[in-house]
Write an enzyme that holds these catalytic residues in place. Structure first.
Site, PDB file in Angstrom:
ATOM      1  N   ASP A  25      -3.001   6.239  12.143  1.00 49.77           N
ATOM      2  CA  ASP A  25      -2.240   5.487  11.143  1.00 49.77           C
ATOM      3  C   ASP A  25      -0.893   6.192  10.965  1.00 49.77           C
ATOM      4  O   ASP A  25      -0.808   7.268  10.368  1.00 49.77           O
ATOM      5  CB  ASP A  25      -3.020   5.465   9.826  1.00 49.77           C
ATOM      6  CG  ASP A  25      -2.292   4.722   8.701  1.00 49.77           C
ATOM      7  OD1 ASP A  25      -1.052   4.545   8.805  1.00 49.77           O
ATOM      8  OD2 ASP A  25      -2.947   4.345   7.717  1.00 49.77           O
ATOM      9  N   HIS A  57       0.949   5.159   6.682  1.00 46.25           N
ATOM     10  CA  HIS A  57       0.673   5.782   5.376  1.00 46.25           C
ATOM     11  C   HIS A  57       0.858   7.300   5.429  1.00 46.25           C
ATOM     12  O   HIS A  57       0.958   7.874   6.518  1.00 46.25           O
ATOM     13  CB  HIS A  57      -0.739   5.388   4.931  1.00 46.25           C
ATOM     14  CG  HIS A  57      -0.898   3.903   4.773  1.00 46.25           C
ATOM     15  ND1 HIS A  57      -1.447   3.114   5.755  1.00 46.25           N
ATOM     16  CD2 HIS A  57      -0.515   3.068   3.780  1.00 46.25           C
ATOM     17  CE1 HIS A  57      -1.423   1.840   5.353  1.00 46.25           C
ATOM     18  NE2 HIS A  57      -0.850   1.776   4.160  1.00 46.25           N
ATOM     19  N   SER A  95       0.813  -1.221   0.000  1.00 49.15           N
ATOM     20  CA  SER A  95       0.000   0.000   0.000  1.00 49.15           C
ATOM     21  C   SER A  95       0.844   1.269   0.000  1.00 49.15           C
ATOM     22  O   SER A  95       0.387   2.320  -0.442  1.00 49.15           O
ATOM     23  CB  SER A  95      -0.931   0.008   1.211  1.00 49.15           C
ATOM     24  OG  SER A  95      -0.168  -0.135   2.401  1.00 49.15           O
TER      25      SER A  95
END
Ligand SMILES: *[C@@H]1O[C@H](CO)[C@@H](O)[C@H](O)[C@H]1NC(C)=O
Ligand SMILES: *[C@@H]1O[C@H](CO)[C@@H](O)[C@H](O)[C@H]1NC(C)=O
Ligand SMILES: *[C@@H]1O[C@H](CO)[C@@H](O)[C@H](O)[C@H]1NC(C)=O
Ligand SMILES: *[C@@H]1O[C@H](CO)[C@@H](O)[C@H](O)[C@H]1NC(C)=O
Length: 424
Positions: free
Chosen positions: A400, A403, A154
Site C-alpha cells: 500500500d 496510506h 481515508s
C-alpha cells in the site's frame, strides 16, 4: 528593542493631544518611526481608528481581520510548507504506536511487523522559521465545548486519527469514548469533561457519489453528482473547526463521470468531463457551502492538499517494478515532485482558492510528503483479503503506497495545522 510607543501606544498618542510638548513629541515619534518603521506601522495598524487622533494617518495599512482561534501571528514571509526533513531522535515520534489504541489496523505498521523505525524519527523544519511545538493542552483547551471535524477520504481519516493520538493521553480513560455511526460514515471521538468532540466524516468526493458507502466503496466506475454538496454538508453544520481533503478518488483517469439530476432517476444523465474540470466543480461547491454555512468570526476551515502516492519507482530513479515497498529512506532531491496530475490539480486548487471570499486555510502538505516514500504502510497492514502465493512471492505487488504509518508523516500535517490554527 522596544520603542517607547510599543509599551502603551494608545495612551501615549492620546496624551499628545493637549501636551505643550506636542512638537517635541511629534518630532521624536517621527524619528522613532523612521528608525523602527515596521514596528511603527504594526502598532498603528492595531489601533482602532479614533476621531481626533493627532498624528496624521500613515499610508493605508492593510486591515487584517483576526482569524478565529489565532493567538499570534506566523512569522512574516515564512512559508512553513517549504523546508526540509531533519532527523530528530529526541522528540520523535510524538507518541508510540502502542500508546494510541485508536490507530486502525490498516495503519499500525510496527504491530504488523514493519522491521524498521527510522520513518518515525523526522521533524519538518521550514526554511524561514521554526514550527511551534504541538501543545496538546492548548489544543484541548481550545476545543472545550466545541466540535472539530475532518471530512474527506481515508487519507483524512489518517490525519484525524493522528490528531486523536496527539491529544488523547491528557484525557482520563473514563472520560473518553469513540463511536461510529451510519455504517461507519461518521466516527466521533469524545472527551466528556471537555464537552468536545473530534470527528471524521467519510465523503471521498465531498459531493455525493456512488462511492459514499464507507464500507463497500471500491467502485471502479465512479460517478459524482453535480450540485450535491448539501447531501453530506448537512452533517457538517455547527462544527467549529472543519478540515477538508479530497483528491485521490477523482483520479480515475483523465476524465470523470458527472451525474446531473439524482441517483434515483431512472434515466440518468451522465456527462464525462476532464478530471480538472470536475475537481474544480467540487472545490467551488465546497467553498460555496463554507461561505453559506460557516461563520468566519467564530470558526475555521482548513483544506489539506493532495497526499502523494509512491507506486512507481521510476518516478524517483528506482528500478521498474519498484515502489514504496522496502523503502527506508526518503527522496533526497529537493525538486522532486512526482506525478503530473498533482501539478494540474494543484493549479486548479490555486485558481479556485485565489477567488475565494472566505478565508480557508490551505495546508500545502503535498511537497513535503512527496519526499517520504519511506513513510507508507506498504505491506505492514491488515489485509482485506487473504494473500495469494503469487502475491506473497512478490511483496511489492500488494504494498500500500497510498496510506501512511502512524505515528509518522501525518503527525507533521497536524503540527502544521496546529501552527496555522494558532499562528496563521
Ligand atoms: C501549553 O498550553 C498551555 C495552555 O495554553 C500552557 O499553559 C502551557 O504553558 C503550554 N505548554 C508549553 C510547553 O508551551
Ligand atoms: C457542549 O458543547 C456544545 C457544542 O458542541 C454546546 O452546545 C453545549 O452547550 C455544551 N454543553 C455544556 C454543558 O457546556
Ligand atoms: C530491500 O532493500 C535492501 C537495500 O536497501 C536490499 O538489500 C534488499 O534485498 C531489499 N529486500 C527485498 C526483499 O527486496
Ligand atoms: C503548494 O506548494 C507547492 C510546492 O511548494 C507549490 O508549487 C504550489 O504552488 C503550492 N500550492 C498552492 C495552491 O499554493
Amino acid at each position: 528593542m522596544k520603542t517607547p510607543l510599543s509599551s502603551s501606544p494608545s495612551v501615549v498618542l492620546r496624551k499628545t493631544r493637549f501636551s505643550p510638548y506636542l512638537f517635541t513629541l511629534l518630532a521624536f515619534i517621527v524619528f522613532v518611526a523612521i528608525l523602527y518603521g515596521e514596528d511603527f506601522m504594526c502598532i498603528l495598524g492595531q489601533l482602532e481608528p479614533s476621531p481626533g487622533r493627532v498624528i496624521s494617518k500613515p499610508k493605508p495599512v492593510k486591515k487584517i481581520s483576526k482569524l478565529a482561534f489565532a493567538i499570534g501571528e506566523g512569522e512574516e514571509g515564512c512559508d512553513i510548507f517549504s523546508g526540509r526533513w531533519v532527523r530528530d531522535e529526541l522528540t520523535r515520534p510524538l507518541y508510540e504506536e502502542s500508546d494510541c489504541p485508536y490507530i486502525q489496523p490498516q495503519l499500525t505498521c510496527q504491530g504488523r511487523g514493519r522491521p524498521d523505525q527510522d520513518y518515525q524519527k523526522w521533524r519538518w523544519q521550514p526554511h524561514g522559521c521554526d514550527l511551534p511545538s504541538f501543545n496538546a493542552t492548548l489544543m484541548l483547551e481550545t476545543l472545550r465545548g466545541k466540535r472539530m471535524m475532518f471530512v474527506g477520504d481515508s487519507l483524512n481519516r489518517g490525519q484525524y486519527t493522528s490528531m486523536i493520538c496527539l491529544v488523547h493521553r491528557l484525557i482520563p480513560d473514563d472520560q473518553k469514548s469513540i463511536k461510529t455511526y451510519s455504517h461507519d460514515s461518521l466516527t466521533v471521538f469524545k472527551a466528556k469533561d471537555y464537552n468536545m468532540s473530534i470527528e471524521f466524516y467519510w465523503a471521498p468526493f465531498l459531493l455525493e457519489s456512488n462511492a459514499d458507502n464507507a464500507i463497500v466503496h471500491r467502485i471502479s466506475d465512479r460517478v459524482v453528482r453535480k450540485g450535491s454538496i448539501n447531501k453530506h454538508g448537512k452533517h457538517w453544520k455547527g462544527v467549529d473547526i472543519l478540515v477538508f481533503n479530497t483528491y485521490l478518488w477523482w483520479m480515475t483517469g483523465l476524465e470523470m463521470k458527472v451525474l446531473k439530476g439524482s441517483f434515483e432517476d431512472d434515466d440518468k444523465e451522465i456527462i464525462t468531463i476532464s478530471t480538472e474540470e470536475a475537481y474544480g466543480m467540487g472545490m467551488r461547491s465546497m467553498l460555496r457551502w463554507v461561505r453559506r454555512n460557516m461563520d468566519r468570526r467564530k470558526t475555521r476551515v482548513f483544506f489539506t492538499s493532495m497526499s502523494p502516492t509512491h507506486a512507481k519507482g521510476i518516478d524517483w530513479g528506482g528500478k521498474p517494478g519498484e515502489n514504496c515497498y522496502n523503502q527506508t529512506t526518503m527522496i533526497e532531491d529537493p525538486n522532486y515532485w512526482g506525478s503530473d496530475s498533482r501539478k494540474s490539480i494543484m493549479k486548479v486548487i490555486g485558481e479556485v482558492f485565489s477567488k475565494s471570499k472566505y478565508p480557508v486555510t490551505f495546508l500545502n502538505i503535498t511537497q513535503l510528503s512527496n519526499y517520504r516514500k519511506d513513510a507508507h504502510t506498504s505491506i505492514y497492514k491488515k489485509q482485506w483479503n487473504p494473500l495469494t502465493p503469487e502475491q506473497l512471492a512478490n511483496p511489492a505487488s500488494y504494498a500500500d503506497c497510498v496510506h501512511w504509518c502512524l505515528p509518522g508523516l501525518q503527525d507533521t500535517w497536524n503540527e502544521l495545522l496546529f501552527a496555522k490554527l494558532f499562528y496563521p
